[in-house]
Design a protein around this motif. Structure first.
Motif, short mmCIF file in Angstrom:
data_model
loop_
_atom_site.label_atom_id
_atom_site.label_comp_id
_atom_site.label_asym_id
_atom_site.label_seq_id
_atom_site.Cartn_x
_atom_site.Cartn_y
_atom_site.Cartn_z
N ILE A 1 0.87 -1.17 0.00
CA ILE A 1 0.00 0.00 0.00
C ILE A 1 0.91 1.22 0.00
O ILE A 1 1.75 1.36 0.89
N ILE A 2 0.74 2.07 -0.99
CA ILE A 2 1.59 3.25 -1.14
C ILE A 2 0.70 4.49 -1.23
O ILE A 2 -0.28 4.51 -1.97
N TYR A 3 1.07 5.51 -0.46
CA TYR A 3 0.42 6.81 -0.57
C TYR A 3 1.41 7.77 -1.21
O TYR A 3 2.52 7.94 -0.72
N GLU A 4 0.98 8.40 -2.29
CA GLU A 4 1.82 9.36 -2.99
C GLU A 4 1.24 10.74 -2.72
O GLU A 4 0.17 11.09 -3.22
N PHE A 5 1.94 11.51 -1.89
CA PHE A 5 1.41 12.78 -1.43
C PHE A 5 1.73 13.91 -2.39
O PHE A 5 2.82 13.99 -2.94
N VAL A 6 0.76 14.80 -2.58
CA VAL A 6 0.97 16.02 -3.34
C VAL A 6 1.24 17.11 -2.32
O VAL A 6 0.33 17.73 -1.77
N ASN A 7 2.52 17.34 -2.02
CA ASN A 7 2.89 18.16 -0.88
C ASN A 7 3.19 19.62 -1.21
O ASN A 7 3.40 20.42 -0.30
N TRP A 8 3.21 20.00 -2.49
CA TRP A 8 3.46 21.41 -2.79
C TRP A 8 2.44 22.33 -2.12
O TRP A 8 2.83 23.37 -1.57
N PRO A 9 1.14 22.02 -2.13
CA PRO A 9 0.20 22.92 -1.44
C PRO A 9 0.53 23.10 0.03
O PRO A 9 0.43 24.22 0.56
N LEU A 10 0.92 22.04 0.71
CA LEU A 10 1.24 22.12 2.13
C LEU A 10 2.48 22.98 2.36
O LEU A 10 2.50 23.86 3.24
N VAL A 11 3.52 22.77 1.57
CA VAL A 11 4.77 23.51 1.74
C VAL A 11 4.58 24.99 1.42
O VAL A 11 5.02 25.87 2.18
N ILE A 12 3.92 25.28 0.33
CA ILE A 12 3.72 26.68 -0.08
C ILE A 12 2.81 27.40 0.92
O ILE A 12 3.07 28.55 1.29
N LYS A 13 1.75 26.75 1.35
CA LYS A 13 0.87 27.35 2.35
C LYS A 13 1.63 27.68 3.63
O LYS A 13 1.46 28.75 4.22
N THR A 14 2.50 26.77 4.06
CA THR A 14 3.30 27.00 5.25
C THR A 14 4.21 28.22 5.06
O THR A 14 4.34 29.07 5.95
N ALA A 15 4.85 28.31 3.88
CA ALA A 15 5.74 29.44 3.60
C ALA A 15 4.98 30.76 3.61
O ALA A 15 5.42 31.75 4.22
N LEU A 16 3.83 30.79 2.95
CA LEU A 16 3.06 32.04 2.86
C LEU A 16 2.53 32.46 4.23
O LEU A 16 2.55 33.66 4.57
N GLU A 17 2.06 31.51 5.01
CA GLU A 17 1.54 31.85 6.34
C GLU A 17 2.64 32.42 7.23
O GLU A 17 2.41 33.38 7.97
N GLU A 18 3.84 31.85 7.15
CA GLU A 18 4.95 32.34 7.97
C GLU A 18 5.41 33.72 7.50
O GLU A 18 5.69 34.62 8.32
N LEU B 1 10.85 26.39 7.22
CA LEU B 1 10.58 25.36 6.20
C LEU B 1 11.58 24.20 6.31
O LEU B 1 11.19 23.03 6.25
N ASN B 2 12.84 24.53 6.44
CA ASN B 2 13.86 23.48 6.50
C ASN B 2 13.73 22.63 7.75
O ASN B 2 14.03 21.43 7.73
N ALA B 3 13.29 23.22 8.84
CA ALA B 3 13.10 22.45 10.06
C ALA B 3 11.92 21.50 9.94
O ALA B 3 11.97 20.35 10.41
N ARG B 4 10.87 21.94 9.28
CA ARG B 4 9.66 21.13 9.18
C ARG B 4 9.71 20.10 8.07
O ARG B 4 9.24 18.97 8.23
N PHE B 5 10.30 20.46 6.93
CA PHE B 5 10.25 19.60 5.74
C PHE B 5 11.63 19.11 5.32
O PHE B 5 11.85 18.81 4.14
N LYS B 6 12.56 18.98 6.25
CA LYS B 6 13.96 18.71 5.91
C LYS B 6 14.16 17.42 5.15
O LYS B 6 15.13 17.29 4.41
N ASP B 7 13.28 16.44 5.30
CA ASP B 7 13.46 15.16 4.61
C ASP B 7 12.87 15.16 3.21
O ASP B 7 13.11 14.23 2.44
N ALA B 8 12.08 16.19 2.88
CA ALA B 8 11.41 16.20 1.58
C ALA B 8 11.74 17.41 0.72
O ALA B 8 11.73 17.32 -0.50
N PHE B 9 12.02 18.56 1.35
CA PHE B 9 12.27 19.79 0.60
C PHE B 9 13.48 20.51 1.17
O PHE B 9 13.78 20.40 2.36
N ALA B 10 14.14 21.27 0.31
CA ALA B 10 15.25 22.13 0.73
C ALA B 10 14.94 23.56 0.30
O ALA B 10 14.62 23.80 -0.87
N ALA B 11 15.00 24.49 1.25
CA ALA B 11 14.73 25.90 0.97
C ALA B 11 16.00 26.72 1.17
O ALA B 11 16.78 26.46 2.09
#
Length: 212
Positions: free
Chosen positions: A70-87, A156-166
């Protein structure tokens, strides 16, 4: 970004030892749902995802035939961008609200509004279209905390360090991206060549890429 995770065979053996095949399938489905809820509740995965069960897109967890996967493929751009804009908006000056409303997201050289459609391997830029954005970034507008973009990058780097680099850079952005960009400096700002009258403003920006 689309990221997937499978459920480790070792964990499954521990959870299903001694069970009949039907019970193993049921245990696997329940384990998958539990891990999905955990990942979303901890803020490390988006609520938007595609599910693959034994290689079939959209199949429900209960249809699994062990060992799966069972594999979940997440569409995480909305989550990352929303986090950036809110901060960024949290840190932004608030005299009129104009600056806080002027952050833009750029992908592929164009303003992005549908974050879900951004390709997994895209480079995303977040900046602000107002011509006083540099002053806001270096603390010349008297706001606290300073370093809007650099501080948000660290979040961003603290929260998403395993998936994204800012990272943060001052970028020259060409015409056609936004009506206010590029702003041409009317007065020289220091001795650097890129801060002389007649030169385009360089915009403090956050550049985000998926970790590969």
């Amino acid at each position: 970004m689309a990221t997937g995770f499978e459920f480790f065979e070792r964990d499954l053996r521990l959870a299903t030892e001694g069970l009949a095949p039907e019970a193993i399938n049921d245990a696997l489905a329940k384990f998958a749902r539990k891990e999905l809820r955990r990942a979303i509740s901890e803020g490390i995965a988006s609520e938007q995802y595609d599910r693959y069960v034994n290689g079939v897109k959209g199949a429900v967890e209960e249809s699994v035939e062990a060992p799966g996967p069972i594999i979940y493929e997440f569409v995480n751009w909305p989550l990352v961008i929303k986090t950036a804009l809110e901060e960024l908006q949290r840190r932004a000056p608030r005299k009129s609200g104009r600056f806080a409303a002027s952050f833009i997201v750029v992908a592929g050289g164009h303003i992005a509004s549908d974050y879900r459609s951004i390709p997994a391997d895209a480079e995303v830029i977040v900046t602000n279209a107002q011509p006083y954005v540099r002053k806001a970034e270096v603390g010349l507008l008297g706001i606290r905390p300073r370093r809007l973009f650099d501080g948000t990058k660290r979040v961003l780097n603290a929260r998403f360090k395993d998936a994204f680099a800012a990272e943060t850079r001052f970028l020259t952005i060409g015409a056609g991206v936004h009506p206010l960009i590029p702003y041409i400096l009317k007065h020289s700002q220091g001795g650097r060549k890129d801060r002389q009258a007649g030169m385009p403003l360089t915009y403090p920006s956050i550049i985000i890429n998926a970790v590969r």
